[in-house]
Design an enzyme around this catalytic site. Sequence first.
Site, PDB file in Angstrom:
ATOM      1  CE  LYS A  33      -0.429  -0.143   5.109  1.00  0.00           C
ATOM      2  NZ  LYS A  33      -1.032  -0.511   6.006  1.00  0.00           N
ATOM      3  NE  ARG A 116      -6.676   0.781  11.436  1.00  0.00           N
ATOM      4  CZ  ARG A 116      -5.617   0.729  10.981  1.00  0.00           C
ATOM      5  NH1 ARG A 116      -4.690   1.598  10.877  1.00  0.00           N
ATOM      6  NH2 ARG A 116      -5.279  -0.557  10.534  1.00  0.00           N
ATOM      7  CE1 TYR A 243      12.659  31.521  -0.410  1.00  0.00           C
ATOM      8  CE2 TYR A 243      12.846  29.197  -0.428  1.00  0.00           C
ATOM      9  CZ  TYR A 243      12.448  30.139  -0.856  1.00  0.00           C
ATOM     10  OH  TYR A 243      12.163  30.304  -2.289  1.00  0.00           O
ATOM     11  CG  MET A 289       9.031  22.774  -3.456  1.00  0.00           C
ATOM     12  SD  MET A 289       7.804  23.805  -4.598  1.00  0.00           S
ATOM     13  CE  MET A 289       6.969  24.762  -3.291  1.00  0.00           C
TER      14      MET A 289
HETATM   15  C1  LIG Z   1      -0.543  -1.620   6.839  1.00  0.00           C
HETATM   16  C2  LIG Z   1      -0.933  -2.804   7.450  1.00  0.00           C
HETATM   17  C3  LIG Z   1      -0.229  -4.066   7.579  1.00  0.00           C
HETATM   18  C4  LIG Z   1       1.323  -4.090   7.570  1.00  0.00           C
HETATM   19  O1  LIG Z   1       1.902  -3.548   8.582  1.00  0.00           O
HETATM   20  P1  LIG Z   1       3.277  -3.251   9.090  1.00  0.00           P
HETATM   21  O2  LIG Z   1       3.533  -2.858  10.517  1.00  0.00           O
HETATM   22  O3  LIG Z   1       4.045  -2.327   7.886  1.00  0.00           O
HETATM   23  O4  LIG Z   1       3.909  -4.943   8.802  1.00  0.00           O
HETATM   24  C5  LIG Z   1      -0.812  -5.241   7.806  1.00  0.00           C
HETATM   25  N1  LIG Z   1      -2.284  -5.245   8.252  1.00  0.00           N
HETATM   26  C6  LIG Z   1      -3.039  -4.174   7.835  1.00  0.00           C
HETATM   27  C7  LIG Z   1      -4.346  -4.364   8.112  1.00  0.00           C
HETATM   28  C8  LIG Z   1      -2.368  -2.918   7.571  1.00  0.00           C
HETATM   29  O5  LIG Z   1      -3.197  -1.969   7.280  1.00  0.00           O
END
Ligand SMILES: *Cc1c(COP(=O)(O)O)cnc(C)c1O
Length: 334
Positions: A33, A116, A243, A289
Site C-alpha cells: 500500500k 479502528r 530563506y 522546496m
Molecule cells: C499496513 C497494514 C499491515 C502491515 O503493517 P506493518 O506494520 O507495516 O507490517 C498489515 N495489516 C493491515 C491491516 C495494515 O493496514
Amino acid sequence: MAFIKINKENFFYNLNQIALKTGSKEKIAIVLKDNAYGHGLVLMAKLASEYGITQAVVRTYSEAEKIETFFEHILILGDRIIKHESYTFTINSLEDITQAQSGASVELKVNTGMHRNGIPIDEIALAVEQIKQHNLNLVGVMTHYRSADEMGSEWFWQKKNFEAAKEKIKELGYHGVRFHSHNSASILRCKSFDEDLVRVGIGAYGYNELPTPFDRLALKPVLSLHAKKVATRLLQKGERIGYGGDFVAPKEMQISTYDIGYGDGWCRSSSTNPYITAENLPILGRISMDFISLEGNKKEICMMDDAQHAARQLGTISYEVTTALQEKIEKIVI
Ligand SMILES: *Cc1c(COP(=O)(O)O)cnc(C)c1O
C-alpha cells in the site's frame, strides 16, 4: 533530481527472515500500500514476485490493477467491494456488506481491540448471515493488533480475542476460510506461527520496530535516498544561506546545493535543529522546496540510508519517513 537506491539483496534477506518465522514463502503477503511505503509499487511488486511471493496487500483497487500480473492473489484493504476473480476485499463494517457487489470474494475484519475497523466479535454471526444473504464469498477472517510492538499483555489479550473469533467462525460452519492477524511487529515477536498468512510491510523494507527489550531480529534497510550537486560556491564569514538567512557562515566555507527538498517528500523540519545526513553533514539553513545546502563539494550525497535513524532525528517513525517520499523520485535497483 534526488534518486532512490533499492537494495535487492537486503529486501530478499528480510523476506528470508520472515519466511523462517512463517515456515514458507507462500504464507507471506507483501504489503504494498501507499506506493510500497514510498519504495515504488510496481518495482517492489516485481522484486517480491521474483523472490517467490505470490500474495500482496494494497489499499485500493487501482493499486491492485497496477501489480496484478505479479501475484496470484491480492487483498484490498479499503475500497468498493466488487466481483473479481483474483482480488479479495476487506469488510470493515456491516455497511460494507450491504454495499458489496454480489459474487465478490471478501475477508471479514474482526475488531479484537484496536477499535479502528472491523466487526465486533458478538456481531460475527450477524455479519456471516448478511454475507450469505448478499451472495458474497467469505474467503478469510482477519484482525489487526494495536500494540504488537509494545511490551505488556495487550498483544496476548487481542490474540486471545482473535482465537475466540476463529472458534465462532468454525462453529458457524466455515472450515475453509483463511485466518490472518500478524503484521511485521507481530510476526517478528511470534514464537509459534500457526495461521495461514502474514501481512508484512515495514519488516520487509528492513525495519524492526520492536523496542530493545525484545530479542530483536536485525533487518536491513532496503531504501537509501540520494541527491546530486547543483552548484558549489565559497562563502565569506558572516554570509547567510537560504530563506530567512537562518544559517550564518562562522568562517570562510565551501558549500554546495543539492537537488532534494520538501517537494520530494522530505520533512522540512527546523533549521535550528538541523537534520544530519547519512554522511554526517548537517543541513545548512532552511530546506527549500527542491534544494538543500551542505558543506563541501561532493558530486552526490546520501541523504538517508536508514529511515529509523532519520525518524529519530525528525520525531516520527520509519513508516512516515519512507511513505512521504514522492512517487516521482527515480528508483535504481542495486
Ligand atoms: C499496513 C497494514 C499491515 C502491515 O503493517 P506493518 O506494520 O507495516 O507490517 C498489515 N495489516 C493491515 C491491516 C495494515 O493496514
